[in-house]
Design a protein around this motif. Structure first.
Motif, PDB file in Angstrom:
ATOM      1  N   GLY A  73      18.545 -27.864  22.068  1.00  0.00           N
ATOM      2  CA  GLY A  73      17.814 -27.008  21.435  1.00  0.00           C
ATOM      3  C   GLY A  73      18.177 -25.463  21.548  1.00  0.00           C
ATOM      4  O   GLY A  73      18.713 -25.217  22.873  1.00  0.00           O
ATOM      5  N   ILE A  74      18.344 -24.847  20.494  1.00  0.00           N
ATOM      6  CA  ILE A  74      18.600 -23.574  20.630  1.00  0.00           C
ATOM      7  C   ILE A  74      17.576 -22.765  20.045  1.00  0.00           C
ATOM      8  O   ILE A  74      16.920 -22.973  18.859  1.00  0.00           O
ATOM      9  CB  ILE A  74      20.052 -23.109  19.696  1.00  0.00           C
ATOM     10  N   PHE A  75      16.789 -21.751  21.051  1.00  0.00           N
ATOM     11  CA  PHE A  75      15.685 -21.206  20.900  1.00  0.00           C
ATOM     12  C   PHE A  75      15.943 -19.487  20.737  1.00  0.00           C
ATOM     13  O   PHE A  75      16.721 -19.138  21.643  1.00  0.00           O
ATOM     14  CB  PHE A  75      14.637 -21.313  21.897  1.00  0.00           C
ATOM     15  N   SER A  76      15.805 -19.027  19.603  1.00  0.00           N
ATOM     16  CA  SER A  76      16.173 -17.562  19.431  1.00  0.00           C
ATOM     17  C   SER A  76      14.798 -16.818  20.075  1.00  0.00           C
ATOM     18  O   SER A  76      13.798 -16.871  19.833  1.00  0.00           O
ATOM     19  CB  SER A  76      16.173 -17.215  17.931  1.00  0.00           C
ATOM     20  N   VAL A  77      15.277 -15.751  20.755  1.00  0.00           N
ATOM     21  CA  VAL A  77      14.431 -15.014  21.674  1.00  0.00           C
ATOM     22  C   VAL A  77      14.467 -13.404  20.905  1.00  0.00           C
ATOM     23  O   VAL A  77      13.452 -12.768  20.458  1.00  0.00           O
ATOM     24  CB  VAL A  77      14.817 -14.809  23.012  1.00  0.00           C
ATOM     25  N   ASP A  78      15.745 -13.009  20.488  1.00  0.00           N
ATOM     26  CA  ASP A  78      15.726 -11.526  20.023  1.00  0.00           C
ATOM     27  C   ASP A  78      16.932 -11.275  19.425  1.00  0.00           C
ATOM     28  O   ASP A  78      18.181 -12.017  19.787  1.00  0.00           O
ATOM     29  CB  ASP A  78      15.718 -10.645  21.116  1.00  0.00           C
ATOM     30  N   ARG A  79      17.088 -10.621  18.248  1.00  0.00           N
ATOM     31  CA  ARG A  79      18.208 -10.182  17.761  1.00  0.00           C
ATOM     32  C   ARG A  79      18.273  -8.647  17.656  1.00  0.00           C
ATOM     33  O   ARG A  79      17.226  -8.142  16.741  1.00  0.00           O
ATOM     34  CB  ARG A  79      18.391 -10.932  16.403  1.00  0.00           C
ATOM     35  N   ASP A  80      18.953  -7.896  17.989  1.00  0.00           N
ATOM     36  CA  ASP A  80      18.746  -6.434  18.160  1.00  0.00           C
ATOM     37  C   ASP A  80      20.214  -5.663  17.704  1.00  0.00           C
ATOM     38  O   ASP A  80      21.291  -5.886  18.236  1.00  0.00           O
ATOM     39  CB  ASP A  80      18.654  -6.020  19.897  1.00  0.00           C
ATOM     40  N   ASN A  81      19.886  -5.054  16.551  1.00  0.00           N
ATOM     41  CA  ASN A  81      21.002  -4.159  15.828  1.00  0.00           C
ATOM     42  C   ASN A  81      22.038  -4.946  15.806  1.00  0.00           C
ATOM     43  O   ASN A  81      23.287  -4.776  16.088  1.00  0.00           O
ATOM     44  CB  ASN A  81      21.396  -3.035  16.823  1.00  0.00           C
ATOM     45  N   ILE A  82      22.108  -6.238  14.846  1.00  0.00           N
ATOM     46  CA  ILE A  82      23.136  -6.999  14.809  1.00  0.00           C
ATOM     47  C   ILE A  82      22.954  -7.989  13.524  1.00  0.00           C
ATOM     48  O   ILE A  82      21.950  -7.976  12.841  1.00  0.00           O
ATOM     49  CB  ILE A  82      23.324  -8.392  15.785  1.00  0.00           C
ATOM     50  N   GLN A  83      24.248  -8.203  13.142  1.00  0.00           N
ATOM     51  CA  GLN A  83      24.308  -9.113  11.919  1.00  0.00           C
ATOM     52  C   GLN A  83      25.484 -10.101  12.209  1.00  0.00           C
ATOM     53  O   GLN A  83      26.197 -10.058  13.081  1.00  0.00           O
ATOM     54  CB  GLN A  83      24.992  -8.239  10.644  1.00  0.00           C
ATOM     55  N   ILE A 116      28.852 -12.062  16.019  1.00  0.00           N
ATOM     56  CA  ILE A 116      27.939 -11.163  15.862  1.00  0.00           C
ATOM     57  C   ILE A 116      28.562  -9.729  15.689  1.00  0.00           C
ATOM     58  O   ILE A 116      29.637  -9.535  16.516  1.00  0.00           O
ATOM     59  CB  ILE A 116      26.727 -11.235  16.786  1.00  0.00           C
ATOM     60  N   LYS A 117      28.269  -8.818  14.806  1.00  0.00           N
ATOM     61  CA  LYS A 117      28.771  -7.499  14.971  1.00  0.00           C
ATOM     62  C   LYS A 117      27.587  -6.523  14.778  1.00  0.00           C
ATOM     63  O   LYS A 117      26.440  -6.874  14.000  1.00  0.00           O
ATOM     64  CB  LYS A 117      29.628  -7.315  14.037  1.00  0.00           C
ATOM     65  N   PRO A 118      27.568  -5.296  15.230  1.00  0.00           N
ATOM     66  CA  PRO A 118      26.366  -4.320  15.228  1.00  0.00           C
ATOM     67  C   PRO A 118      26.330  -3.847  13.752  1.00  0.00           C
ATOM     68  O   PRO A 118      27.281  -3.799  13.036  1.00  0.00           O
ATOM     69  CB  PRO A 118      26.959  -3.231  16.046  1.00  0.00           C
ATOM     70  N   GLN A 119      24.964  -3.670  13.473  1.00  0.00           N
ATOM     71  CA  GLN A 119      24.577  -3.075  12.251  1.00  0.00           C
ATOM     72  C   GLN A 119      25.094  -1.587  11.961  1.00  0.00           C
ATOM     73  O   GLN A 119      25.064  -1.113  11.198  1.00  0.00           O
ATOM     74  CB  GLN A 119      22.987  -3.211  11.930  1.00  0.00           C
ATOM     75  N   THR A 120      24.824  -0.835  13.430  1.00  0.00           N
ATOM     76  CA  THR A 120      25.163   0.578  13.438  1.00  0.00           C
ATOM     77  C   THR A 120      26.112   0.836  14.443  1.00  0.00           C
ATOM     78  O   THR A 120      26.680   0.014  14.883  1.00  0.00           O
ATOM     79  CB  THR A 120      23.978   1.450  13.852  1.00  0.00           C
ATOM     80  N   ASP A 121      26.525   2.030  14.826  1.00  0.00           N
ATOM     81  CA  ASP A 121      27.553   2.342  15.606  1.00  0.00           C
ATOM     82  C   ASP A 121      27.109   1.991  17.134  1.00  0.00           C
ATOM     83  O   ASP A 121      27.681   2.340  18.278  1.00  0.00           O
ATOM     84  CB  ASP A 121      27.959   3.789  15.630  1.00  0.00           C
ATOM     85  N   ALA A 122      25.566   1.597  17.382  1.00  0.00           N
ATOM     86  CA  ALA A 122      25.414   1.301  18.727  1.00  0.00           C
ATOM     87  C   ALA A 122      25.713   0.013  18.981  1.00  0.00           C
ATOM     88  O   ALA A 122      26.224  -0.772  18.457  1.00  0.00           O
ATOM     89  CB  ALA A 122      23.809   1.672  18.881  1.00  0.00           C
ATOM     90  N   GLN A 123      25.400  -0.512  20.357  1.00  0.00           N
ATOM     91  CA  GLN A 123      25.659  -1.688  20.731  1.00  0.00           C
ATOM     92  C   GLN A 123      24.533  -2.791  20.217  1.00  0.00           C
ATOM     93  O   GLN A 123      23.500  -2.289  19.884  1.00  0.00           O
ATOM     94  CB  GLN A 123      25.566  -2.021  22.252  1.00  0.00           C
ATOM     95  N   GLY A 124      24.907  -3.899  19.980  1.00  0.00           N
ATOM     96  CA  GLY A 124      23.928  -4.932  19.507  1.00  0.00           C
ATOM     97  C   GLY A 124      24.047  -6.099  20.290  1.00  0.00           C
ATOM     98  O   GLY A 124      24.774  -6.273  21.263  1.00  0.00           O
TER      99      GLY A 124
END
Length: 222
Positions: A149-159, A199-207
């Motif tokens: 089972g894979i449960f998604s908790v959060d996606r922060d500044n990523i694609q 995954i890679k960040p959507q902006t210049d910040a960490q994701g």
């Protein structure tokens, strides 16, 4: 949820399904993904991980003693054959109703037998503009267990970070989707290989990407 036809196939009749667990608000998990221990077995310091194992008892959970995680080289050519040890899940996390609901949702959906051992991996993958986060450094693979089972908790500044399922390694995926927070993907590990895009960040910040991965059996031993 798909089923096969005969009683003799019942144990592995579950194929895969995606569900939203309405009894869980993923926001309650977020504080427990900060300052997690780095996975020492992966180069790059981009993956953090904790791991504990449980059995379901009625409507509650029993935490089992600390164990070592082991996969065969056939299932995991990168880390197979190595006895890996990870820090246990935080006691305060385990006491949350939403955590209990997650493990029960996995057990109920997979129709696990009573006393089935369940491993719960708490994982954070990070990325930065110069360093992508690799969700599956071992490539397209199976875990060597029965159910995942894979449960998604959060996606922060990523694609990226799409989950893929395959009937064979060299075939095209039969399922591909970004798992949104609150979604639980359930997979029969005997029937499918799986993979996650980096995954890679959507902006210049960490994701970062935060997930729980549940397995039964747990692949842990004392």
């Amino acid at each position: 949820m798909q089923k096969l036809g005969t009683a003799t196939e019942l144990e592995y009749a579950f194929l895969f399904t995606l569900r939203k667990v309405n009894s869980i608000n993923p926001e309650g998990f977020k504080p427990f993904f900060s300052n997690m221990p780095i996975d020492p077995y992966i180069k790059g310091n981009y993956r953090s991980r904790r791991l504990s194992r449980f059995i379901v008892s009625g409507n509650g959970l029993i935490k089992l003693p600390h164990g070592y995680f082991f996969q065969s080289k056939e299932d995991n050519p990168l880390m197979g054959g190595i006895k890996r040890e990870f820090a246990e899940l935080d006691d305060a996390l385990i006491k949350l109703d939403i955590f209990k609901n997650l493990v029960l949702a996995f057990s109920d959906s997979c129709k696990l037998h009573p006393e089935a051992e369940i491993g719960v991996h708490q994982i954070r993958i990070t990325c930065s503009p110069g360093n992508f986060g690799n969700l599956a450094p071992e490539g397209i693979h199976q875990d060597g267990t029965d159910f995942i089972g894979i449960f998604s908790v959060d996606r922060d500044n990523i694609q990226g970070g799409e989950a893929h399922l395959y009937t064979a390694k060299k075939e095209k995926p039969v399922f591909s989707k970004v798992l949104n927070p609150g979604e639980l993907l359930l997979v029969n590990d005997h029937e499918f290989f799986h993979f996650g895009n980096p995954i890679k960040p959507q902006t210049d910040a960490q994701g970062s990407l935060d997930v729980f991965v549940l397995t039964s059996p747990s692949l842990l031993s004392g």
